[in-house]
Design an enzyme around this catalytic site. Structure first.
Site, PDB file in Angstrom:
ATOM      1  N   GLY A 100       0.801  -1.225   0.000  1.00 22.21           N
ATOM      2  CA  GLY A 100       0.000   0.000   0.000  1.00 22.21           C
ATOM      3  C   GLY A 100       0.826   1.263   0.000  1.00 22.21           C
ATOM      4  O   GLY A 100       0.410   2.291   0.545  1.00 22.21           O
ATOM      5  N   SER A 141       1.752   3.593  -2.269  1.00 20.58           N
ATOM      6  CA  SER A 141       1.276   4.824  -2.911  1.00 20.58           C
ATOM      7  C   SER A 141       0.218   5.524  -2.066  1.00 20.58           C
ATOM      8  O   SER A 141       0.306   6.726  -1.802  1.00 20.58           O
ATOM      9  CB  SER A 141       0.711   4.517  -4.300  1.00 20.58           C
ATOM     10  OG  SER A 141       1.720   4.020  -5.150  1.00 20.58           O
ATOM     11  N   ASP A 175      -6.148   0.799   1.571  1.00 24.60           N
ATOM     12  CA  ASP A 175      -4.839   1.301   1.980  1.00 24.60           C
ATOM     13  C   ASP A 175      -4.917   2.657   2.669  1.00 24.60           C
ATOM     14  O   ASP A 175      -4.213   2.915   3.646  1.00 24.60           O
ATOM     15  CB  ASP A 175      -3.908   1.390   0.774  1.00 24.60           C
ATOM     16  CG  ASP A 175      -3.674   0.053   0.111  1.00 24.60           C
ATOM     17  OD1 ASP A 175      -3.903  -0.970   0.774  1.00 24.60           O
ATOM     18  OD2 ASP A 175      -3.265   0.033  -1.069  1.00 24.60           O
TER      19      ASP A 175
END
Length: 341
Positions: A113, A115, A159
């Site tokens: 996750g 980004s 995320d």
């Protein structure tokens, strides 16, 4: 003044992919994930020279701009520029010269996750700088909005919420971007055993998750029964994992992970490949009872459940494949921001 933030990366334990639209809009999704002691960091520091500097210290990329309300989205440092543009549009920034710096403890495209967690961290630094009254749900949804709508990046919703809330969470996803985060009160002794038995392994390859996710979305839109049924079963897996962890039935964790591994293959092509399959079979022979590709699939990080003392034999086996076993701890805290003098 330096305005800083830190947001934890996550490992998905069950339900992966069911947070992606249009599946979550039509059927509702469920995911169980846990944040770990690997982070995305962001800092905003005033500078003497005129303009704005944005830089990723881990990737050694930098761009400089004259003061501007809208930075170009051109494939370079777009996550940083996307957050800047949205903050500028919604809240307005004082016309001060500054450097926005970021660092992520794991490579991009590795399945933890990175980004989305980075976007959360950048928002956190700006929120600290501007003293924005944003709660956890606000920040997570804001990050999702910037990635999926402003920047048109394919992906799910888990995320951003994991990075903002932190801890072990059972998350539910519905239409109209509705998300409910249920923190799980798992006994510390169960978490200790889970942490001991879960081995985190980086395959030393990264992948473009958007390609896999777009195929998954296409399969739902085209009513691909095999793919949709796999997502239904992964949603069931999230509920199975929640019950096992809350009740301390850790002996079931490996089998639940393995169940999910079998189903996830059917969601889209390239989630697994020959190299991953060979590695998976080898670690099962070494004593692991199940495992999982982290994130969209295709490479990046994997986790393996190793009951008893099998983790040591499993690690020996993993070391022969050229990747790297990564130490970690579960974390309870999500996004944290502060100001340094």
């Amino acid at each position: 003044m330096i305005y800083r933030s830190r947001a934890p990366l996550r490992i998905g334990l069950a339900g992966g992919g069911t947070d992606v639209s249009p599946y979550s809009d039509e059927f509702g999704g469920a995911i169980l994930n846990a944040t770990i002691s690997h982070y995305a960091h962001a800092s905003i520091q005033p500078i003497e020279e005129n303009g704005i500097i944005i830089q990723t210290l881990d990737r050694k990329e930098e761009q400089r701009f004259e003061w501007n309300n809208n930075l170009p989205i051109d494939g370079k440092l777009d996550l940083l520029k996307g957050v800047y543009n949205r903050i500028q549009k919604d809240y307005g920034l004082p016309m001060t010269n500054f450097c926005l710096s970021t660092f992520v403890d794991a490579p991009a495209g590795s399945g933890l996750g990175t980004s989305s967690t980075l976007v959360v961290a950048i928002i956190g630094a700006f929120a600290e700088m501007l003293k924005l009254p944003l709660g956890e749900y606000d920040i997570a949804h804001y990050a999702y909005d910037i990635e999926r709508k402003d920047l048109q990046l394919a992906g799910g919703k888990q995320d951003q919420y994991a990075a903002t809330f932190g801890g072990v969470n059972f998350m539910e996803f519905y239409s109209d971007d509705k998300v409910i985060v249920n923190p799980l009160r798992i006994k510390q002794e169960y978490l200790n055993e889970l942490e001991n038995n879960l081995v985190l392994y980086f395959t030393s390859t990264s992948r473009e998750s958007a390609t896999i996710i777009k195929e998954q979305q296409k399969n739902v839109l085209e009513k691909n029964e095999k793919s949709i049924e796999a997502m239904h079963l992964l949603k069931d897996q999230a509920r199975m994992m929640k019950e096992a962890l809350l009740k301390g039935r850790l002996h079931e964790v490996g089998e639940i992970l393995d169940y999910g591994f079998q189903q996830k293959r059917n969601m889209a092509k390239n989630i697994s490949n020959d190299a991953i399959e060979t590695l998976y079979e080898a670690v099962k022979k070494a004593g692991a009872t199940g495992g999982k590709i982290s994130g969209a699939g295709g490479g990046g990080f994997m986790i393996f459940y190793c009951p008893g003392n099998t983790r040591y034999k499993v690690i020996e086996t993993l070391n022969t494949f050229g990747g790297e076993v990564k130490p970690y701890r579960f974390t309870k805290e999500g996004l944290r921001t502060w100001t340094a003098q």
